[in-house]
Scaffold this active site. Structure first.
Site, PDB file in Angstrom:
ATOM      1  N   CYS A 114       0.607  -1.087  -0.300  1.00 35.69           N
ATOM      2  CA  CYS A 114       0.340   0.364  -0.509  1.00 35.69           C
ATOM      3  C   CYS A 114       0.682   1.621   0.021  1.00 35.69           C
ATOM      4  CB  CYS A 114      -1.103   0.166   1.004  1.00 35.69           C
ATOM      5  SG  CYS A 114       0.209  -0.093   2.549  1.00 35.69           S
ATOM      6  N   CYS A 138       3.960   1.469   2.137  1.00 34.02           N
ATOM      7  CA  CYS A 138       5.067   0.508   2.425  1.00 34.02           C
ATOM      8  C   CYS A 138       5.626   1.507   1.732  1.00 34.02           C
ATOM      9  CB  CYS A 138       4.842  -0.106   1.391  1.00 34.02           C
ATOM     10  SG  CYS A 138       4.042  -1.151   2.430  1.00 34.02           S
ATOM     11  N   ASP A 198       8.265  31.031 -30.592  1.00 35.37           N
ATOM     12  CA  ASP A 198       8.976  31.679 -31.672  1.00 35.37           C
ATOM     13  C   ASP A 198       8.338  31.335 -32.848  1.00 35.37           C
ATOM     14  OD1 ASP A 198      11.171  32.289 -32.210  1.00 35.37           O
ATOM     15  OD2 ASP A 198      11.912  29.882 -32.874  1.00 35.37           O
ATOM     16  N   ASP A 219      12.290  26.029 -30.083  1.00 34.29           N
ATOM     17  CA  ASP A 219      13.447  24.970 -30.228  1.00 34.29           C
ATOM     18  C   ASP A 219      14.730  24.421 -30.153  1.00 34.29           C
ATOM     19  OD1 ASP A 219      15.329  27.172 -30.800  1.00 34.29           O
ATOM     20  OD2 ASP A 219      15.487  27.104 -32.849  1.00 34.29           O
ATOM     21  N   ASP A 270      15.427  29.622 -27.472  1.00 37.01           N
ATOM     22  CA  ASP A 270      14.520  30.076 -26.942  1.00 37.01           C
ATOM     23  C   ASP A 270      15.151  29.902 -25.679  1.00 37.01           C
ATOM     24  OD1 ASP A 270      13.554  31.535 -28.985  1.00 37.01           O
ATOM     25  OD2 ASP A 270      13.251  29.089 -30.340  1.00 37.01           O
TER      26      ASP A 270
END
Length: 760
Positions: free
Chosen positions: A30, A33, A454, A651, A655
Site C-alpha cells: 500500500c 509502504c 517562437d 526550438d 529560446d
C-alpha cells in the site's frame, strides 16, 4: 570540531553533486509502504532526493556517489522489509510474470479452500435456510482444517509484511489484514476448543441463529481470498496502464542487415555500431537513427511521432530508428545506436515521467502516512464501545465490527489514485507524440493560460529559401556569405548556403566563425571580415548604413521575408532575403488553443514587419519582434508578474533562456529533438497542435486524478462509519476494499482511450 555552518556547507556539497539510480521494488502492499521506503532512502547520507512510485513499484534516487552507493540503498530497503534491485541488473518483465503466476496459483488454492466455508456462512441466513449443509462442513474442526492453510500459507505474506512494518515502527495494509483476519481466526479457534471441551455435540451457528460456538473461520478465509483477488486484478490493470512503454519497446528492431565488404550480414541490433552501413528492405523497421546514403522511399513515423502521413526520404535525409520503411530499398549509415536513439530517449522520458510524482500526490502521501495507525485506533475504540455500551458482553459482535472497520479502511485506493493516472496519461501522451518529462510538468501544464510562440521552426516550417540578394555584385557577396553561413545550424543560414550552391557558386572555407545569438554571425572568409545579420548587428560594430536601401528592405519585409544586412571589411555590402513558409497546421492550431481559453502570443528575433506578416497569416494578435533571447525570457517574466501561467514554445537553442523561465517550456520538433534539456515537454511533431494536445491531456489527467482522490477518500469517509455502525459484514468490507482499488485503476485507464478535439 566542525561548526554547524561548516557541517551545513559539507552537507550542501554532498547533495549538490548527484548521480541517479533506479530500482525495481518488491513487497509493497500500500501507499504506506512506499512512504516508508521513500523516507528511509531519503535519510541516507548523500541522498539528495528519493521518489518511490507505488503503482509502478519503482524508486528513483539522486545521490552523491562519494557518500553513498546503490548497494547501500538496496541494503536500506532490505532493512525496511522490502526488496530493491537496480533496473540495470533486473529482469522486471519475467519477474513480474513469475509473481503474477504465483499470486494466481495462491488465489485458486484459496478459492478452493474458502468455498466450503462460504457455503457454511450463507446456509445460516434465515432467508437461505433451504440450502442443505452437510454435517461434515458444519463441524468446527472441518472448518479449522480448511481455514488454517488459508490463514497461514495463503495469508503468510500478510504476516511477514506486518511483522516487518511493525519492526520498523510503522503500519501498512498488511497490519490491517493480519489484525482483522487473525482476530476472526483465533477467536474461532478459541470457540472451537471451548465447544470441544463442552462435549462438542451441538452444531455451530451465527448470532444465535443456531446453537453452538460463534465461528468466524469463513470470515478470515474469505477476506484473505478477496484481498488476493483484488491485488491480482489491480496488478493486471496496472500492467495495462504501462502499455505505452511496452508498445514502444516492441517497436525496436531485433536485428539489422549490415553491409560488410560488399556482403550482407544479419546481426543482433546490439552489435550495430555508429558508422555501420545498413540495408533496409521495404516493409522492415529501420534499426537505428541514421542518414540515407542511397535509395528513395516513404517512411511511416506514426508510431513514434504521431504523424499520420508517411515522410518521403532520399539521399542525405535523416531517418529515425523503429520507423517503418514503406517502399523502396534504403542504404543508411548508423549515426545513433542503443541508448542514444530517438526511441531509447522517448522510452527514457516516458519512464521518468511515469516514475515521478505529481505535486498533487503529496496530499495522498500525507494522509496514508498516518492513516493505518488512526484506523487501528478507531477499530479498537469501536469494538470497546460495542462491547461495553451497545451490546454489553457480546464479544463476537464487537469483534465482527472491529474486523469490518480494519478491512474497509485499507488505503490502497488512495495510494493508487495519482500514480496510475500519471502512468496512463503520460503513456497516452507518448502515443500522440507528446513527451512530458515528469509528473510535475504533466500537472503544471493544465494551469497554462498563455502560450508564447517562437516564429522560425515553430509557427513556420523553419526551412526558409533564399529569395533575394540586393547588392552591387550579388554573386560575389553571396559566395562570401554562403561560405560563412554554412557553418551555422540556423535554418536561415542553411537556406543561404543552399541557395548559394543552387546558383552554382563554389563556396570557400571560412577561416573564422562565431555565432552571435540574437544578432547574426561574424566570420572571416578569404581574408575578408564579414558581418551578417540584423540591422542591430551592424550598428553594434559601427557600420555606416547610410548607403543601405531602406525602401528595398521595407518592401521585402512587408512580403513576410526575413532580411539580413551584410557588411564586408566594415562596409555595408548588401541585403539578403529569405522566405519561410507558414506550416499548414499553424492557423488551425492557434484557433484550437483559443477555443481552449488560451491567449496566444509570438516572440521573435525577426523584424516587426516580417513578424506581423506571419502573425496575421495564423491569427496571432500579440506580437513582440526584434528581441534577443534574454529579452524573450524577460517578456515571459513580465507576463508571469501579471499573474499569467506561461508556456514558451521554441526550438530549445536560441529560446533556451525563455524555455527555462516559463512555467512550462515546450520544445517542438521531430523525434531527434526530444532530448532538449531546457524543456519540460517535448513535442515529436513539428505541429503546433501538439501544444493543444499537451494542454488537453494535462487537463484530462488532472481531472482523472481528482476523481480518483475524491472516490478514494469518500470510500473511506463513508465506509468506516458504516462499518463502525455494524451495518457491514467483514466479508462485504473485504470485497468493497478490493473493488475500490480496482475501480481507481480502471478509471485511470480511461485516459488511454482519450480522444482529443481535432481542429476544424
Amino acid at each position: 570540531m566542525q561548526t554547524s555552518n561548516q557541517r551545513d556547507i559539507d552537507q550542501a556539497a554532498v547533495l549538490a553533486a548527484t548521480a541517479s539510480a533506479d530500482f525495481n521494488l518488491e513487497g509493497m502492499t500500500c501507499a504506506a509502504c512506499a512512504n516508508r521506503i521513500e523516507k528511509g532512502l531519503g535519510r541516507l547520507p548523500g541522498v539528495a532526493k528519493a521518489t518511490v512510485n507505488f503503482a509502478m513499484e519503482t524508486a528513483h534516487v539522486e545521490y552523491n556517489p562519494t557518500a553513498v552507493s546503490p548497494n547501500d540503498m538496496e541494503r536500506k530497503v532490505t532493512q525496511l522489509g522490502y526488496t530493491a534491485v537496480q533496473k540495470s541488473e533486473a529482469a522486471p518483465q519475467s519477474g513480474a510474470k513469475d509473481r503474477t503466476t504465483a499470486q494466481r496459483n495462491r488465489l485458486f488454492l484459496s478459492i478452493i479452500l474458502s468455498l466450503p466455508l462460504l457455503w457454511t456462512m450463507v446456509s445460516h441466513f434465515a432467508w437461505l435456510d433451504w440450502i442443505y449443509l452437510p454435517d461434515v462442513l458444519a463441524n468446527p474442526w472441518t472448518q479449522l482444517a480448511l481455514a488454517t492453510p488459508v490463514q497461514f500459507y495463503i495469508g503468510g505474506p500478510f504476516y511477514i509484511g506486518a511483522f516487518k512494518a511493525l519492526r520498523n515502527r510503522s503500519a501498512n495494509m498488511d497490519v490491517l489484514v493480519a489484525l482483522g483476519t487473525s482476530a476472526a481466526y483465533f477467536y474461532s479457534l478459541y470457540e472451537t476448543i471451548k465447544w470441544q471441551n463442552a462435549g462438542g455435540a451441538a452444531m455451530h451457528g451465527h448470532g444465535g441463529m443456531m446453537e453452538g460456538p460463534q465461528l468466524y473461520f469463513e470470515t478470515s478465509a474469505i477476506l484473505i481470498t478477496l484481498v488476493i483477488m483484488g491485488k491480482l486484478f489491480e496488478a493486471r490493470a496496472k500492467g495495462r496502464s504501462s502499455q505505452a512503454i511496452q508498445s514502444l519497446m516492441k517497436l525496436q528492431a531485433k536485428t539489422a542487415t549490415v553491409l560488410q565488404d560488399g556482403e550482407e550480414h544479419v546481426l543482433p541490433i546490439e552489435q550495430v555500431s555508429v558508422g555501420d552501413v545498413l540495408l533496409v528492405k521495404p516493409g522492415d523497421s529501420i534499426p537505428v537513427d541514421g542518414v540515407v546514403l542511397d535509395g528513395r522511399s516513404s517512411v511511416d513515423e506514426s508510431m513514434l511521432t504521431g504523424e499520420s502521413m508517411p515522410v518521403d526520404v532520399s539521399v542525405g535525409d535523416r531517418v529515425i530508428g523503429a520507423s517503418l520503411n514503406r517502399n523502396g530499398m534504403l542504404k543508411i549509415r548508423a549515426e545513433k545506436v542503443g541508448a542514444d536513439t530517438a526511441l531509447a530517449q522517448i522510452i527514457k522520458v516516458v519512464e521518468d515521467a511515469q516514475s515521478s510524482k505529481a505535486p498533487i500526490q503529496r496530499l495522498a502521501d500525507v494522509i496514508s502516512g498516518v492513516f493505518v495507525p488512526i484506523v487501528v485506533a478507531i477499530a479498537a475504540l469501536t469494538s470497546v464501545i460495542w462491547f461495553v455500551w451497545i451490546e454489553p458482553g457480546h464479544t463476537a459482535k464487537a469483534l465482527e465490527i472491529a474486523i469490518a472497520v480494519l478491512v474497509i479502511a485499507c488505503p490502497c485506493a488512495l495510494g493508487l489514485a495519482t500514480p496510475t493516472s500519471v502512468m496512463a496519461g503520460s503513456g497516452r501522451a507518448a502515443e500522440l507524440g507528446v513527451l512530458f518529462k515528469g509528473g510535475e510538468h504533466l500537472e503544471q501544464t493544465h494551469r497554462i493560460d498563455t502560450v508564447v510562440l517562437d516564429k522560425t521552426g515553430t509557427v513556420t516550417n523553419g526551412k526558409p529559401q533564399l529569395t533575394d540578394v540586393v547588392a552591387e555584385h550579388p554573386n560575389v557577396l553571396l559566395r562570401l556569405v554562403g561560405a560563412a553561413e554554412r557553418l551555422s545550424e540556423h535554418p536561415v543560414a542553411e537556406a543561404i548556403a543552399a541557395g548559394a550552391k543552387a546558383r552554382g557558386l563554389m563556396l570557400p572555407e571560412a577561416e573564422q566563425f562565431e555565432a552571435l545569438p540574437g544578432f547574426g554571425i561574424q566570420a572571416v572568409v578569404e581574408g575578408h571580415e564579414l558581418l551578417v545579420g540584423a540591422r542591430r548587428l551592424l550598428e553594434r560594430f559601427d557600420v555606416d548604413l547610410t548607403t543601405a536601401d531602406s525602401s528595398a528592405e521595407s518592401s521585402l519585409e512587408a512580403q513576410g521575408k526575413t532580411v539580413m544586412l551584410a557588411a564586408v571589411d566594415g562596409r555595408f555590402a548588401g541585403l539578403i532575403a529569405v522566405a519561410d513558409t507558414v506550416k499548414e497546421s499553424s492557423r488551425e492550431a492557434v484557433l484550437r488553443l483559443r477555443s481552449l481559453g488560451i491567449q496566444v502570443r509570438m516572440a521573435t528575433g525577426d523584424n516587426e514587419r516580417t513578424a506581423a506578416a506571419i502573425a496575421q497569416q495564423v491569427g496571432i494578435e500579440h506580437v513582440i519582434a526584434g528581441v534577443l533571447p534574454e529579452q524573450k525570457a524577460a517578456e515571459i517574466q513580465r507576463l508571469q508578474q501579471l499573474g499569467h501561467k506561461v508556456a514558451m514554445v521554441g526550438d530549445g537553442i536560441n529560446d533556451a533562456p525563455a524555455l527555462a523561465a516559463a512555467d512550462v517550456g515546450i520544445a517542438i520538433g521531430t523525434g531527434t529533438d526530444v532530448a532538449v534539456e531546457t524543456s519540460d515537454v517535448a513535442l515529436m511533431r513539428g505541429d503546433l497542435n501538439g501544444i493543444a494536445d499537451a494542454i488537453e491531456l494535462s487537463r484530462a489527467t488532472m481531472r482523472n486524478i481528482r476523481q480518483n482522490l475524491f472516490w478514494a477518500l469518500a470510500y473511506n469517509a463513508i465506509g468506516i462509519p458504516i462499518a463502525a455502525a455494524g451495518l457491514l459484514a467483514p466479508w462485504v468490507a473485504g470485497a468493497a476494499m478490493a473493488a475500490s482499488s480496482v475501480s481507481v485503476v480502471l478509471n485511470a485507464l480511461r485516459l488511454q482511450r482519450l480522444r482529443l478535439r481535432q481542429p476544424s
